[in-house]
Scaffold this active site. Structure first.
Site, PDB file in Angstrom:
ATOM      1  N   ASP A  97      -1.884   5.807  -5.108  1.00  0.00           N
ATOM      2  CA  ASP A  97      -2.150   4.833  -4.050  1.00  0.00           C
ATOM      3  C   ASP A  97      -2.474   3.444  -4.590  1.00  0.00           C
ATOM      4  O   ASP A  97      -3.566   3.192  -5.086  1.00  0.00           O
ATOM      5  CB  ASP A  97      -3.317   5.368  -3.213  1.00  0.00           C
ATOM      6  CG  ASP A  97      -3.634   4.513  -2.006  1.00  0.00           C
ATOM      7  OD1 ASP A  97      -2.959   3.493  -1.797  1.00  0.00           O
ATOM      8  OD2 ASP A  97      -4.555   4.876  -1.261  1.00  0.00           O
ATOM      9  N   ASP A 136       0.817  -1.208   0.000  1.00  0.00           N
ATOM     10  CA  ASP A 136       0.000   0.000   0.000  1.00  0.00           C
ATOM     11  C   ASP A 136       0.852   1.260   0.000  1.00  0.00           C
ATOM     12  O   ASP A 136       1.421   1.634   1.026  1.00  0.00           O
ATOM     13  CB  ASP A 136      -0.887  -0.042   1.245  1.00  0.00           C
ATOM     14  CG  ASP A 136      -1.793   1.162   1.363  1.00  0.00           C
ATOM     15  OD1 ASP A 136      -2.070   1.801   0.339  1.00  0.00           O
ATOM     16  OD2 ASP A 136      -2.232   1.455   2.491  1.00  0.00           O
TER      17      ASP A 136
END
Length: 481
Positions: free
Chosen positions: A301, A107
């Site tokens: 992201d 992430d």
């Protein structure tokens, strides 16, 4: 996956073998002497001499500490896994002594490493591998509370410290969360936790992220990491787990992109999320109004499935799509439109404009005729960027996250990369590789080791002729931010 708290509501070691024999001195009543002769060397070509000379110079400079001559340690390439038709991607790390492999969300929108604890009794921890601290002889309890909240749930527990390995690197004292409280839906089997790949400045634990220690310590050939993600959301035969592309640490994989990488710097003193300024968006060929300043900042992201942005800009994107309309109820903030419409949307971040494929824009098919678009309106807090750009965009580019200078780069996917889309194949499981180098997190700033990947091939590279390649698995929970 941006933490919800920010949202409102080796080295080339060239050793020259010298064929010299050293004899220990001994006493003798006799004085002996020996005539020494220099053996005529075998004839060598100019190329052989040049190679020897270069290696000799590098060896001596390394031995006597010339910083500029020390080679970067290695790079690691990981095969990743696509879960539930592009909903998420995961990889694996190895933790403890003896090391145990765990699948973790990769992430770039957060900065903490955490694992579900064996003491977790919540339903979210059922059926997944959990971390048992008492099984690791190198684990140290920091006796500090830890908690982190995302849009899709939260996790809480205590901080610990242990050896963490990934892609051929080992961090001897990585701090991470050991969580006995995990929200339902935050983890989907076989995922056991999350590895944050953003900057330490936003780490809830305050600890240096694994990637940042590696990049800042010079452990990588280059201070960067890169992603190539596959597309399966338009494949009716896709299974829950499919090949997900590649995650490369310490280098770029030139076989996966063509042309130059278009880098754009992170705004000055903004090393938190991987921030980029949205400079332009087009929808069906028409330019969209983009606010300036902080309202144009976007977090790139990998932990977010879709693309969120300011309500006005998102509404304008759909205003150019015939018969598009705002969703209601559970789809509030989203938009629906006729599936038969081919949508053309592009985004730019100060440089080249990048197209988002119609397949990626078409996030979900609600019924035979109606689809949900991948852009949704989002309200973020004062400390979070206005745009969150997730996998809907990233599946269309080769993305590079560079530590120094702090920047994000995009490049055109190669034919080899594009050929991986929709190709059903065997999915690797989490395995434990071998760590090539161990780094202290206290000495640098957070390091990651390269043991946990799945189909992980590892080769050491640098001035030596090896490249550490580690294949690994990645999977995320369904659409999450």
């Amino acid at each position: 996956m941006v933490p919800f708290s920010s949202l409102s509501p080796l080295a080339l070691l060239v050793s020259l073998s010298a064929n010299v024999v050293y004899a220990a001195p001994r006493s003798s009543p006799l004085s002996l002497s020996m005539n020494l002769r220099r053996r005529a060397p075998e004839a060598r070509s100019a190329d052989e001499i040049g190679s020897w000379a270069q290696a000799h110079k590098a060896n001596v400079e390394t031995k006597y500490g010339n910083p500029s001559s020390k080679a970067k340690r290695s790079s690691g390439q990981n095969l990743i896994v696509n879960q539930k038709a592009d909903s998420s991607f995961f990889g694996s790390v190895a933790v403890g002594t003896p090391p145990v492999a765990y699948d973790v969300i990769l992430d770039t929108g957060s900065a903490d490493l955490w694992l579900a604890s064996s003491t977790c009794t919540e339903s979210a921890c059922e059926g997944i591998p959990t971390f048992k601290s008492s099984s690791s002889s190198s684990f140290q309890n920091k006796s500090t509370e830890f908690s982190i909240t995302y849009g899709s749930g939260d996790a809480a527990g205590t901080l610990g410290e242990d050896i963490v390995q990934m892609a051929g690197f080992s961090v001897s004292n990585q701090v991470f969360g050991v969580c006995d409280q995990v929200s339902d839906g935050l983890l989907n089997s076989p995922v056991s936790g999350l590895l944050g790949l953003a900057f330490q400045t936003i780490a809830s634990s305050g600890a240096s992220p694994l990637w940042e220690t590696l990049a800042s310590s010079g452990a990588w050939d280059q201070p960067l990491m890169a992603f190539q993600l596959t597309r399966f959301n338009n494949d009716s035969k896709a299974t829950d787990l499919e090949p997900g592309g590649t995650f490369t640490m310490g280098a770029t994989n030139t076989s996966l992109y063509t042309g130059d990488i278009d880098y754009n710097d992170i705004p000055d003193n903004e090393e938190s999320y991987w921030l980029q300024t949205v400079s332009s968006i087009t929808s069906q060929g028409s330019a969209i109004t983009i606010s300036s300043g902080s309202s144009a900042l976007a977090a790139i992201d990998t932990g977010t499935t879709l693309i969120g942005g300011p309500a006005d800009a998102v509404a304008e994107i759909y205003s150019n799509i015939p018969n598009a309309e705002a969703g209601t109820g559970q789809l509030e903030g989203y938009y629906i439109y006729p599936c038969s419409t081919t949508v053309n949307v592009t985004m730019a971040f100060g440089g080249k404009s990048w197209a988002i494929s119609n397949a990626d824009f078409q996030a979900e098919q609600l019924n035979e005729d109606t689809c949900m678009g991948a852009f949704f309106s989002l309200t973020t807090g004062n400390n979070a960027p206005a745009w969150i750009v997730g996998d809907t965009f990233l599946k269309n580019v080769y993305s590079v996250f560079r530590y120094n200078p702090a920047s994000v780069g995009f490049a055109t996917l190669s034919a080899e990369a594009l050929a991986m889309n929709g190709v059903n194949a065997a999915v690797p499981s989490a395995t434990i590789g071998s760590a090539a180098a161990t780094i202290s997190a206290t000495a640098t700033a957070g390091t990651r080791d390269a043991n946990g990947a799945s189909i992980i091939q590892s080769l050491l590279s640098g001035p030596a002729l090896s490249l550490l390649v580690i294949a690994m698995t990645m999977v995320f929970p369904s659409i999450c931010i």
